[in-house]
Write a protein that holds these residues in place. Structure first.
Motif, short mmCIF file in Angstrom:
data_model
loop_
_atom_site.label_atom_id
_atom_site.label_comp_id
_atom_site.label_asym_id
_atom_site.label_seq_id
_atom_site.Cartn_x
_atom_site.Cartn_y
_atom_site.Cartn_z
N CYS A 1 0.82 -1.22 0.00
CA CYS A 1 0.00 0.00 0.00
C CYS A 1 0.86 1.27 0.00
CB CYS A 1 -0.96 0.00 1.18
SG CYS A 1 -0.17 0.25 2.79
N HIS A 2 2.11 1.14 -0.38
CA HIS A 2 3.04 2.27 -0.43
C HIS A 2 2.50 3.38 -1.32
CE1 HIS A 2 6.81 3.84 -2.63
NE2 HIS A 2 6.70 4.52 -1.50
N VAL A 3 2.56 4.61 -0.82
CA VAL A 3 2.22 5.79 -1.61
C VAL A 3 3.30 6.85 -1.41
CG1 VAL A 3 -0.28 5.44 -1.55
CG2 VAL A 3 0.81 6.84 0.23
N VAL A 4 3.36 7.77 -2.34
CA VAL A 4 4.25 8.93 -2.22
C VAL A 4 3.34 10.13 -2.00
CG1 VAL A 4 6.02 10.33 -3.33
CG2 VAL A 4 5.95 7.85 -3.74
N VAL A 5 3.56 10.83 -0.90
CA VAL A 5 2.73 11.99 -0.55
C VAL A 5 3.40 13.23 -1.15
CG1 VAL A 5 1.65 13.28 1.32
CG2 VAL A 5 2.01 10.82 1.56
N ARG A 6 2.80 13.73 -2.21
CA ARG A 6 3.37 14.87 -2.95
C ARG A 6 3.08 16.21 -2.27
NH1 ARG A 6 7.32 12.68 -5.53
NH2 ARG A 6 6.70 11.03 -6.96
N GLU A 7 1.95 16.32 -1.59
CA GLU A 7 1.61 17.53 -0.84
C GLU A 7 0.93 17.14 0.46
OE1 GLU A 7 -0.71 20.31 -3.16
OE2 GLU A 7 0.62 20.07 -4.90
#
Length: 112
Positions: A51-57
């Motif tokens: 469930c890895h995500v990259v939080v851009r903001e």
């Protein structure tokens, strides 16, 4: 309520999306509640990285990572400084923009 903007992902969210999430909800729970079927092979128990995500903001508005999450993220595909496990990243009041990486370490999809 916070707004989570999901950047386009070819499989989970081809056109991108904008959803509402209640403070105290994990990013993963919010995505699933809005029919964005992000992988979560360990049933959100912080035991994998699917469930890895990259939080851009909005990264700094999330709860702090614990040691277990930090250790697991080291194995995530496409790790970036603003990566989180979406099952552990708890939404506050601030809006977020997240990107679901193109790949995960899972070779087979779970049927959740």
């Amino acid at each position: 309520m916070a707004i989570i903007r999901i950047l386009p992902h070819p499989e989970y969210c081809p056109k991108g999306a904008e959803i509402e999430a209640t403070a105290g909800t994990s990013i993963c729970e919010a995505l699933l509640e809005h029919d964005i079927k992000i992988e979560h092979a360990c049933d959100m128990s912080c035991a994998c990285t699917t469930c890895h995500v990259v939080v851009r903001e909005g990264f700094n508005s999330l709860n702090e990572m614990d040691e277990n999450e930090e250790d697991l993220l080291d194995r995530a595909w496409g790790l970036e400084p603003n990566s989180r496990l979406s099952c552990q990243a708890i939404v506050a009041q601030k809006d977020l923009t997240v990107e679901i990486p193109k790949y995960s370490i899972n070779h087979a999809k779970e049927n959740h």
